[in-house]
Design an enzyme around this catalytic site. Structure first.
Site, PDB file in Angstrom:
ATOM      1  N   GLU A 124       0.849  -1.195   0.000  1.00 55.42           N
ATOM      2  CA  GLU A 124       0.000   0.000   0.000  1.00 55.42           C
ATOM      3  C   GLU A 124       0.882   1.241   0.000  1.00 55.42           C
ATOM      4  O   GLU A 124       2.050   1.187   0.414  1.00 55.42           O
ATOM      5  CB  GLU A 124      -0.924   0.009   1.221  1.00 55.42           C
ATOM      6  CG  GLU A 124      -0.200   0.100   2.532  1.00 55.42           C
ATOM      7  CD  GLU A 124      -1.126   0.014   3.753  1.00 55.42           C
ATOM      8  OE1 GLU A 124      -0.701  -0.545   4.757  1.00 55.42           O
ATOM      9  OE2 GLU A 124      -2.261   0.523   3.676  1.00 55.42           O
ATOM     10  N   LYS A 126       2.823   4.603   0.923  1.00 54.33           N
ATOM     11  CA  LYS A 126       3.324   5.153   2.185  1.00 54.33           C
ATOM     12  C   LYS A 126       2.898   6.618   2.227  1.00 54.33           C
ATOM     13  O   LYS A 126       3.396   7.446   1.458  1.00 54.33           O
ATOM     14  CB  LYS A 126       4.854   5.009   2.232  1.00 54.33           C
ATOM     15  CG  LYS A 126       5.438   5.465   3.543  1.00 54.33           C
ATOM     16  CD  LYS A 126       6.909   5.105   3.612  1.00 54.33           C
ATOM     17  CE  LYS A 126       7.508   5.414   4.962  1.00 54.33           C
ATOM     18  NZ  LYS A 126       7.264   6.765   5.450  1.00 54.33           N
ATOM     19  N   ASP A 128       2.564  10.348   3.267  1.00 57.23           N
ATOM     20  CA  ASP A 128       3.527  11.292   3.824  1.00 57.23           C
ATOM     21  C   ASP A 128       2.815  12.263   4.771  1.00 57.23           C
ATOM     22  O   ASP A 128       2.524  13.392   4.399  1.00 57.23           O
ATOM     23  CB  ASP A 128       4.203  12.037   2.674  1.00 57.23           C
ATOM     24  CG  ASP A 128       5.483  12.677   3.109  1.00 57.23           C
ATOM     25  OD1 ASP A 128       6.050  13.448   2.325  1.00 57.23           O
ATOM     26  OD2 ASP A 128       5.924  12.434   4.249  1.00 57.23           O
ATOM     27  N   TYR A 235      -4.014   2.221   9.068  1.00 57.14           N
ATOM     28  CA  TYR A 235      -3.348   1.113   8.383  1.00 57.14           C
ATOM     29  C   TYR A 235      -2.794   0.012   9.274  1.00 57.14           C
ATOM     30  O   TYR A 235      -2.233  -0.951   8.787  1.00 57.14           O
ATOM     31  CB  TYR A 235      -2.214   1.623   7.497  1.00 57.14           C
ATOM     32  CG  TYR A 235      -1.293   2.619   8.186  1.00 57.14           C
ATOM     33  CD1 TYR A 235      -1.130   3.889   7.669  1.00 57.14           C
ATOM     34  CD2 TYR A 235      -0.622   2.288   9.353  1.00 57.14           C
ATOM     35  CE1 TYR A 235      -0.317   4.808   8.288  1.00 57.14           C
ATOM     36  CE2 TYR A 235       0.193   3.196   9.983  1.00 57.14           C
ATOM     37  CZ  TYR A 235       0.345   4.456   9.443  1.00 57.14           C
ATOM     38  OH  TYR A 235       1.148   5.363  10.066  1.00 57.14           O
ATOM     39  N   LYS A 323      11.170   3.142  -0.403  1.00 57.72           N
ATOM     40  CA  LYS A 323      11.127   4.575  -0.660  1.00 57.72           C
ATOM     41  C   LYS A 323      11.403   4.855  -2.138  1.00 57.72           C
ATOM     42  O   LYS A 323      12.138   4.110  -2.795  1.00 57.72           O
ATOM     43  CB  LYS A 323      12.182   5.303   0.193  1.00 57.72           C
ATOM     44  CG  LYS A 323      11.979   5.152   1.698  1.00 57.72           C
ATOM     45  CD  LYS A 323      10.763   5.862   2.196  1.00 57.72           C
ATOM     46  CE  LYS A 323      10.908   7.190   2.782  1.00 57.72           C
ATOM     47  NZ  LYS A 323      11.639   7.713   3.772  1.00 57.72           N
ATOM     48  N   CYS A 420      51.823  -1.770   1.033  1.00 62.41           N
ATOM     49  CA  CYS A 420      50.937  -0.927   1.843  1.00 62.41           C
ATOM     50  C   CYS A 420      51.382   0.529   1.728  1.00 62.41           C
ATOM     51  O   CYS A 420      52.558   0.833   1.934  1.00 62.41           O
ATOM     52  CB  CYS A 420      50.992  -1.380   3.304  1.00 62.41           C
ATOM     53  SG  CYS A 420      50.193  -0.236   4.430  1.00 62.41           S
ATOM     54  N   CYS A 423      52.979   1.525   5.293  1.00 60.16           N
ATOM     55  CA  CYS A 423      54.173   0.950   5.918  1.00 60.16           C
ATOM     56  C   CYS A 423      55.053   0.186   4.935  1.00 60.16           C
ATOM     57  O   CYS A 423      56.068  -0.385   5.331  1.00 60.16           O
ATOM     58  CB  CYS A 423      53.782   0.031   7.074  1.00 60.16           C
ATOM     59  SG  CYS A 423      53.105  -1.541   6.546  1.00 60.16           S
ATOM     60  N   CYS A 438      47.166  -5.455   4.278  1.00 64.93           N
ATOM     61  CA  CYS A 438      48.564  -5.144   4.524  1.00 64.93           C
ATOM     62  C   CYS A 438      49.089  -6.255   5.433  1.00 64.93           C
ATOM     63  O   CYS A 438      48.435  -6.624   6.405  1.00 64.93           O
ATOM     64  CB  CYS A 438      48.658  -3.789   5.230  1.00 64.93           C
ATOM     65  SG  CYS A 438      50.207  -3.544   6.100  1.00 64.93           S
ATOM     66  N   CYS A 444      52.735  -1.985  11.063  1.00 68.32           N
ATOM     67  CA  CYS A 444      52.075  -0.943  10.271  1.00 68.32           C
ATOM     68  C   CYS A 444      51.421   0.067  11.215  1.00 68.32           C
ATOM     69  O   CYS A 444      50.459  -0.239  11.899  1.00 68.32           O
ATOM     70  CB  CYS A 444      51.025  -1.572   9.356  1.00 68.32           C
ATOM     71  SG  CYS A 444      50.132  -0.353   8.374  1.00 68.32           S
TER      72      CYS A 444
HETATM   73  S1  IVH Z   1       2.669   0.601   8.759  1.00 68.59           S
HETATM   74  C1  IVH Z   1       4.839  -1.000  12.904  1.00 68.59           C
HETATM   75  N1  IVH Z   1       1.686   1.709   6.636  1.00 68.59           N
HETATM   76  O1  IVH Z   1       5.636   5.633   7.834  1.00 68.59           O
HETATM   77  C2  IVH Z   1       4.797   0.126  11.929  1.00 68.59           C
HETATM   78  N2  IVH Z   1       3.104   3.032   7.997  1.00 68.59           N
HETATM   79  O2  IVH Z   1       8.504   5.536   7.974  1.00 68.59           O
HETATM   80  C3  IVH Z   1       3.552   0.110  11.132  1.00 68.59           C
HETATM   81  N3  IVH Z   1       3.387   5.331   7.213  1.00 68.59           N
HETATM   82  O3  IVH Z   1       5.820   4.984  11.233  1.00 68.59           O
HETATM   83  C4  IVH Z   1       3.547   1.189  10.129  1.00 68.59           C
HETATM   84  N4  IVH Z   1       2.102   5.160   5.448  1.00 68.59           N
HETATM   85  O4  IVH Z   1       4.011   6.672  10.363  1.00 68.59           O
HETATM   86  C5  IVH Z   1       2.465   1.885   7.702  1.00 68.59           C
HETATM   87  N5  IVH Z   1       0.698   2.568   4.729  1.00 68.59           N
HETATM   88  C6  IVH Z   1       1.470   2.733   5.792  1.00 68.59           C
HETATM   89  C7  IVH Z   1       2.097   3.958   6.069  1.00 68.59           C
HETATM   90  C8  IVH Z   1       2.924   4.062   7.181  1.00 68.59           C
HETATM   91  C9  IVH Z   1       2.862   5.968   6.152  1.00 68.59           C
HETATM   92  C10 IVH Z   1       4.314   5.947   8.168  1.00 68.59           C
HETATM   93  C11 IVH Z   1       4.142   5.514   9.606  1.00 68.59           C
HETATM   94  C12 IVH Z   1       5.438   4.851   9.923  1.00 68.59           C
HETATM   95  C13 IVH Z   1       6.361   5.554   8.998  1.00 68.59           C
HETATM   96  C14 IVH Z   1       7.655   4.818   8.792  1.00 68.59           C
END
Ligand code: IVH
Length: 692
Positions: A124, A126, A128, A235, A323, A420, A423, A438, A444
């Protein structure tokens, strides 16, 4: 001679300090003031760089490193503090398909699954934003918290309650007690509108949607929060009094059913290929999403496997964040220099025309070894592509050969030195290893200085005021030539130090006090400090735990010089000590010069015996267990880490002292020996029953 000696480690030490200072400063801007001064990518790059430098140079790791903590402690923020029922952790990152593959392999190995087996992965976006935890009791929202330092967060209940998409009550099928985790965010459009309104009103302009969300959520006056367009995706579960679903996907559906907003563009992937396809899909559609994302999160879909995988320090083993890529940059390779490490290892270092990579000025990169240089055909004078993310130190990814003259006039192939550079001793490449060493040993000076630096470093003797630069100076002036000299400084060179430039009586006295305070040392720390090749902190601990006292360890290592002895067998039976590590340890004890240095040092110290800490409440606490044969339910590592966490000692060989032999399928000679010695033999299932 290279321009400067051991530059990588020196650079690393300076850089680590800079990074810690910088990260702490940025953390404050980010977490406390909600007003970051650098981009997320730059911040991530700082943390990543620090984490990787610490992995590469564990002895440089500082106790107060931000890599040990999450966020900042919510001190004096004006919010009430609330302890999370279950810590709010972070996620480890990967930046490439290879790293991801490693992650998948690690999981399979831990679970003892064949490499070819597919594990369902829930992927899923991530989000921000900033994380929050919602605590419901008897189906009612009781409080909401920020992450804080992972253990204690800030009470933001009133603010969270202003977010219209958050249910205040859960249906009857929800557990009596539950902590639900998610990410608070502001959409891209709402962010633009918010900033316009802020500007009109002459109020603060936010740098990006996440900071706007953070600034809005962490308001002491919830009337302000109410006016902000906050949203939230849920999540994960922190604590739950009953099982909600046996899959991550099921949890996602349940949360949706309970009227939470949940992430879109989820997918259950069965193979690395499918994961990458989903990753690429999300990345391609990133700009079209209504909110900011900075990667893709992968979670093992099966909750039972999640439980078995558990956690490592700050993050779960069952999840990882992939990332989006960091930047690369091109620059000129001005020179290649050789750095000599504590163990004599020679590392070629690229000296670069300084270049900005993802916001950080890079002027050095590692070239690893001769093979790496040859494989990439890297030559001095080349235009090279540098990458920062995901690597220990910046890496040279490739050569941009369009800049090379047809006759290669501009670039000079690098010939690995046969002696080296420090030395002049011959260099040698060990069989099966890519690195050159070395052969000068303690002759050395570079190696000696590096060993002294290691000896006084944080994870070793940790002597305040005796930093790397001072070790170099004192070594150059012959104040310290071997370990024991450090403890004699007060008597041998007191006056000289007091009158040195930059020193005075006070700083000299402080140094002597710091040195004297370290005369009592735990055995494992002592072993680690010796800087024996391949003996890091974990191995030192295992040795200390196995031999108990310094005298016993030393005596046994002398007997173990005879490779036919039981003592040698016992050394090999320590987990993680194979024949190669054993050779390095025995070599250390075979070398007369090293022994003289060691004896001289030991006279100055009280080395405390190692006390194994056991969980006395578990049925296997203090027991010695041996695993043999093929385990079907848990992998070896998992079984071992489980046993150790319950206070048992895991050994590799059967003896009269063994309490249990856990015999998997096809157990052979160990089973026979256990039978002969009358050791209790358990099947894997019996063992699981015993510990659960
Ligand atoms: S799961 C045990 N799912 O990213 C940790 N985290 O860089 C469970 N975050 O601490 C986290 N989207 O604050 C999870 N789909 C997602 C997320 C997510 C953003 C954040 C969350 C986490 C941080 C780590």
């Amino acid at each position: 001679m290279p321009m400067s000696k051991n530059i990588i480690e020196l650079d690393a030490s300076v850089r680590i300090k800079e990074l810690i200072k910088e990260i702490k400063q940025q953390d404050k801007f980010y977490y406390q003031d909600d007003s970051p001064k650098i981009s997320d990518a730059k911040y991530d790059a700082l943390r990543q760089e620090l984490a990787e430098l610490e992995t590469a140079f564990p002895e440089l790791k500082q106790q107060d490193s931000p890599t040990n903590t999450i966020g900042v402690s919510p001190q004096n923020s004006g919010f009430t503090k609330i302890k999370h029922k279950v810590p709010m952790l972070s996620l480890s990152n990967v930046f490439s398909e290879t790293d991801l593959e490693d992650f998948m392999m690690r999981i399979k190995r831990f679970l003892n699954l064949p490499e070819t087996e597919n594990i369902d992965i829930f992927a899923e976006p991530k989000i921000d934003g900033l994380s929050c935890s919602l605590y419901y009791k008897n189906q009612q929202l009781i409080h909401a918290t920020t992450r804080g330092d992972g253990s204690i967060g800030e009470d933001i209940t009133d603010n969270i309650k202003t977010i219209p998409t958050i249910p205040h009550n859960l249906p009857d099928d929800a557990p009596d007690e539950i902590e639900i985790r998610g990410e608070v965010y502001i959409s891209k459009n709402d962010f633009i509108a918010l900033n316009e309104a802020q500007e009109e009103a002459g109020d603060k302009i936010f740098a990006n949607p996440r900071n706007a969300a953070a600034g809005s959520l962490r308001q002491l006056d919830s009337n302000i929060t109410q006016k902000r367009p906050l949203k939230v995706f849920m999540y994960a579960i922190g604590y739950s009094s009953k099982e909600i679903s046996n899959t991550q996907d099921g949890l996602h559906k349940k949360l949706k059913e309970w009227k939470f907003q949940v992430t879109e563009h989820i997918n259950i992937c069965q193979s690395l290929k499918e994961i990458m396809e989903h990753y690429n899909f999300i990345e391609e559609n990133r700009a079209k999403l209504a909110y900011d994302i900075d990667g893709v999160v992968y979670k093992v879909n099966d909750m039972e496997l999640q439980n078995r995988l558990g956690f490592i320090s700050r993050s779960p083993r069952w999840a990882i964040a992939h990332k989006f890529p960091a930047e690369q940059a091109e620059t000129i390779l001005n020179n290649i220099e050789i750095q000599v490490g504590r163990t004599g290892k020679l590392t070629p270092v690229a000296r670069l025309e300084p270049v900005n990579v993802g916001g950080v000025l890079v002027s050095n990169a590692t070239l690893h070894n001769e093979d790496e240089i040859n494989k990439k055909d890297i030559r001095i004078g080349d235009h090279v592509v540098i990458q920062r993310a995901g690597d220990v130190i910046p890496q040279v990814v490739s050569v941009d050969i369009k800049y090379r003259n047809k006759d290669n006039k501009n670039s000079v192939p690098f010939i690995f030195p046969e002696t080296c550079p420090e030395c002049d001793s011959p260099t040698k490449r060990k069989d099966g290893e890519a690195a050159h060493y070395c052969t000068g040993g303690l002759y050395c000076h570079a190696q000696v200085v590096e060993r002294l630096k290691h000896f006084v470093s944080k994870s070793a003797f940790d002597i305040d005021g005796l930093g790397k630069k001072i070790i170099e100076d004192f070594f150059a002036d012959k104040l310290i030539e071997k370990f024991g000299d450090i403890f004699r400084l007060e008597h041998s060179h007191s006056e000289e130090i007091r009158s040195r430039e930059g020193w005075g009586s006070l700083s000299a006295d402080n140094l002597f006090t710091a040195i004297n305070s370290k005369r009592n040392i735990p055995l494992d720390r002592f072993i680690y400090s010796l800087g024996i090749r391949q003996v890091g902190q974990a191995t030192a601990k295992k040795l200390a735990s196995s031999y108990g006292s310094f005298d016993n360890w030393k005596k046994t290592m002398q007997i173990a010089q005879n490779r036919d002895s039981q003592e040698y067998e016992d050394l090999l039976s320590i987990e993680d000590i194979g024949a190669i590590v054993a050779e390095d340890i025995l070599l250390f004890f075979a070398d007369k010069h090293q022994q003289a240095i060691l004896n001289d040092l030991v006279e100055q110290l009280n080395i405390a015996e190692f006390e194994n800490i056991v969980d006395l409440s578990s049925p296997i606490a203090g027991k010695i267990v041996v695993f043999t044969g093929k385990l079907e339910i848990m992998g070896r590592n998992e079984a071992k880490s489980k046993a150790e966490s319950l206070g048992a000692k895991v050994s590799g060989s059967i003896s009269k002292k063994t309490d249990y032999l856990i015999a998997g399928a096809d157990a052979g000679s160990k089973r026979k020996k256990a039978e002969d010695l009358g050791v209790t033999i358990l099947s894997e299932q019996e063992w699981i029953n015993l510990i659960s």
